[in-house]
Design an enzyme around this catalytic site. Structure first.
Site, mmCIF file in Angstrom:
data_model
loop_
_atom_site.group_PDB
_atom_site.id
_atom_site.type_symbol
_atom_site.label_atom_id
_atom_site.label_comp_id
_atom_site.label_asym_id
_atom_site.label_seq_id
_atom_site.Cartn_x
_atom_site.Cartn_y
_atom_site.Cartn_z
ATOM 1 N N GLN A 179 0.673 -1.467 -0.194
ATOM 2 C CA GLN A 179 -0.176 -0.043 0.074
ATOM 3 C C GLN A 179 0.552 1.505 0.025
ATOM 4 O OE1 GLN A 179 -2.783 -1.787 3.160
ATOM 5 N NE2 GLN A 179 -3.608 -0.086 2.042
ATOM 6 N N LEU B 31 -7.934 1.637 2.857
ATOM 7 C CA LEU B 31 -6.832 3.193 3.020
ATOM 8 C C LEU B 31 -6.016 3.378 1.204
ATOM 9 C CD1 LEU B 31 -4.528 3.693 6.067
ATOM 10 C CD2 LEU B 31 -6.360 5.189 5.387
#
Length: 179
Positions: free
Chosen positions: A51, A103
């Protein structure tokens, strides 16, 4: 404190399986601290190496129901779990549906079925072998993060995905947001 950029699905790195961690030196220690700071700054409860554009099998997570989980500083983030090379070694038969966000996918929520409890094996931030049993929300967060290490996003396995409305604010606050 360094806050890293969280990549979005248009970055192909998010869809690739991550490489095993072999070097537990200073570079990894800095990455772990930066991932923690990034997760806290983004008000998340978990973050995986891919990420933040690091193709490594490393996750940071905190218990979304644990002490200090609503704090905004990394020092007060509640119990922090750091696991390199995590592998689920035990899964409960019981599955639980729950709301997840990510996210890397802002503005979306989804219903995802996850194992109620798991046990993982891996290595701690120093490379020492570890095992971690988890249940409830922490188990959900860890399963979500391990999926990231395999190039899987929650929207791939969700039973439904939607853009939240104002009425969904309570759901967003209760969701295991990124996970």
């Amino acid at each position: 404190m360094t806050v890293l950029q969280i990549i979005q699905p248009d970055n192909p790195l998010l869809r690739r399986p991550a490489a095993r961690v072999h070097d537990f030196g200073q570079q990894l220690q800095t990455l772990i601290d930066d991932m923690r700071d990034t997760m806290v700054e983004a008000r998340g409860v978990g973050l995986a190496g891919p990420q933040v554009a690091r193709s490594l099998r490393i996750i940071v997570a905190r218990d979304p129901e644990g002490e200090g989980s609503e704090e905004t500083s990394a020092e007060d983030a509640g119990k922090l779990y750091v696991v390199a090379n995590p592998q689920i070694i035990r899964r409960s038969d019981e599955m639980v549906s729950g709301i997840e966000g990510c996210l890397s996918l802002p503005g979306l929520l989804g219903n995802v079925d996850r194992h109620e409890s798991i046990e993982i094996a891996g290595q701690d931030r120093d490379g020492q072998p570890m095992r971690l049993p988890a249940s409830g929300r922490l188990a959900r967060v860890i399963q979500h993060e391990i999926d990231h290490l395999d190039g899987i996003l929650y929207i791939d396995i969700a039973t439904s995905v939607w853009r939240p409305t104002d009425e969904d604010e309570a759901a967003i606050a209760g969701a295991a947001k990124s996970q």
